[in-house]
Design a protein around this motif. Structure first.
Motif, short mmCIF file in Angstrom:
data_model
loop_
_atom_site.label_atom_id
_atom_site.label_comp_id
_atom_site.label_asym_id
_atom_site.label_seq_id
_atom_site.Cartn_x
_atom_site.Cartn_y
_atom_site.Cartn_z
N SER A 11 30.26 34.59 50.57
CA SER A 11 30.62 34.76 49.18
C SER A 11 31.83 35.68 49.09
O SER A 11 32.08 36.48 49.97
CB SER A 11 29.45 35.37 48.40
N PHE A 12 32.57 35.49 48.03
CA PHE A 12 33.72 36.37 47.85
C PHE A 12 33.78 36.86 46.42
O PHE A 12 33.11 36.33 45.54
CB PHE A 12 35.01 35.67 48.27
N LEU A 13 34.58 37.85 46.22
CA LEU A 13 34.64 38.49 44.92
C LEU A 13 35.86 38.04 44.14
O LEU A 13 36.92 37.80 44.69
CB LEU A 13 34.67 40.01 45.11
N LEU A 14 35.65 37.96 42.83
CA LEU A 14 36.75 37.61 41.95
C LEU A 14 36.87 38.67 40.86
O LEU A 14 35.88 39.22 40.41
CB LEU A 14 36.52 36.24 41.31
N CYS A 15 38.08 38.90 40.44
CA CYS A 15 38.32 39.82 39.35
C CYS A 15 37.80 39.21 38.05
O CYS A 15 38.09 38.07 37.74
CB CYS A 15 39.82 40.11 39.25
N PRO A 16 37.02 39.97 37.28
CA PRO A 16 36.47 39.45 36.02
C PRO A 16 37.54 39.30 34.95
O PRO A 16 37.31 38.64 33.94
CB PRO A 16 35.45 40.52 35.63
N GLN A 17 38.67 39.90 35.16
CA GLN A 17 39.73 39.82 34.16
C GLN A 17 40.69 38.66 34.41
O GLN A 17 40.97 37.87 33.53
CB GLN A 17 40.52 41.14 34.14
N CYS A 18 41.19 38.60 35.63
CA CYS A 18 42.21 37.59 35.92
C CYS A 18 41.72 36.56 36.93
O CYS A 18 42.44 35.66 37.30
CB CYS A 18 43.49 38.26 36.43
N ARG A 19 40.46 36.72 37.39
CA ARG A 19 39.86 35.79 38.35
C ARG A 19 40.62 35.72 39.66
O ARG A 19 40.60 34.70 40.35
CB ARG A 19 39.79 34.39 37.75
N SER A 20 41.27 36.79 40.00
CA SER A 20 42.00 36.82 41.26
C SER A 20 41.08 37.30 42.37
O SER A 20 40.27 38.20 42.17
CB SER A 20 43.20 37.76 41.11
N PRO A 21 41.19 36.71 43.55
CA PRO A 21 40.39 37.16 44.69
C PRO A 21 40.94 38.43 45.32
O PRO A 21 40.38 38.95 46.27
CB PRO A 21 40.48 35.97 45.65
N GLU A 22 42.03 38.90 44.77
CA GLU A 22 42.65 40.11 45.32
C GLU A 22 41.98 41.35 44.77
O GLU A 22 42.62 42.21 44.16
CB GLU A 22 44.14 40.11 44.96
N ILE A 23 40.67 41.43 44.98
CA ILE A 23 39.94 42.59 44.48
C ILE A 23 39.22 43.26 45.64
O ILE A 23 38.64 42.60 46.49
CB ILE A 23 38.97 42.17 43.35
N PHE A 24 39.29 44.56 45.65
CA PHE A 24 38.76 45.30 46.79
C PHE A 24 37.84 46.42 46.34
O PHE A 24 38.00 46.96 45.25
CB PHE A 24 39.91 45.86 47.63
N LEU A 25 36.94 46.77 47.22
CA LEU A 25 35.99 47.83 46.92
C LEU A 25 36.61 49.19 47.22
O LEU A 25 37.14 49.42 48.30
CB LEU A 25 34.73 47.63 47.75
N VAL A 26 36.55 50.05 46.23
CA VAL A 26 37.04 51.40 46.41
C VAL A 26 35.85 52.33 46.58
O VAL A 26 34.99 52.43 45.72
CB VAL A 26 37.88 51.85 45.19
N ALA A 27 35.79 52.97 47.71
CA ALA A 27 34.66 53.85 48.00
C ALA A 27 34.98 55.29 47.64
O ALA A 27 36.14 55.66 47.47
CB ALA A 27 34.30 53.75 49.48
N GLY A 28 33.95 56.08 47.54
CA GLY A 28 34.13 57.50 47.31
C GLY A 28 34.09 57.90 45.85
O GLY A 28 34.61 58.93 45.46
N MET A 29 33.46 57.05 45.04
CA MET A 29 33.34 57.38 43.64
C MET A 29 31.96 57.97 43.34
O MET A 29 30.98 57.62 43.97
CB MET A 29 33.55 56.12 42.79
N ILE A 30 31.92 58.85 42.37
CA ILE A 30 30.66 59.50 42.02
C ILE A 30 29.72 58.51 41.36
O ILE A 30 28.52 58.52 41.57
CB ILE A 30 30.93 60.68 41.05
N THR A 31 30.30 57.63 40.57
CA THR A 31 29.47 56.68 39.83
C THR A 31 28.96 55.56 40.71
O THR A 31 28.12 54.78 40.30
CB THR A 31 30.30 56.07 38.68
N GLY A 32 29.48 55.48 41.93
CA GLY A 32 29.04 54.43 42.83
C GLY A 32 30.22 53.59 43.26
O GLY A 32 31.30 54.10 43.50
N GLN A 33 29.99 52.29 43.34
CA GLN A 33 31.04 51.42 43.82
C GLN A 33 31.98 51.01 42.70
O GLN A 33 31.56 50.65 41.61
CB GLN A 33 30.44 50.18 44.47
N VAL A 34 33.23 51.10 42.99
CA VAL A 34 34.26 50.73 42.03
C VAL A 34 35.21 49.76 42.71
O VAL A 34 35.62 49.98 43.85
CB VAL A 34 35.02 51.96 41.53
#
Ligand SMILES: [Zn+2]
Length: 61
Positions: A11-34
């Protein structure tokens, strides 16, 4: 005894705004995964997760 492990569920991830697959997980956030979209600059925990089509080469009809 033959045991085949056929794990072909990618499975792969898509941006909910522009539906681009160029979306990556940013770690190190207090709220969790961003996630961060490189295409439109979207940032958030909500992303679209879709399964890769099993028969991409098959043409319908
Ligand atoms: Zn985007």
């Amino acid at each position: 005894m033959t045991r085949l492990r056929h794990k072909k569920r990618e499975s792969f991830l898509l941006c909910p705004q522009c539906r681009s697959p160029e979306i990556f997980l940013v770690a190190g956030m207090i709220t969790g995964q961003v996630y961060l979209c490189k295409n439109c600059g979207y940032q958030g925990s909500l992303v679209l997760e879709v399964d890769a089509p099993a028969d991409a080469t098959t043409k319908p009809g």
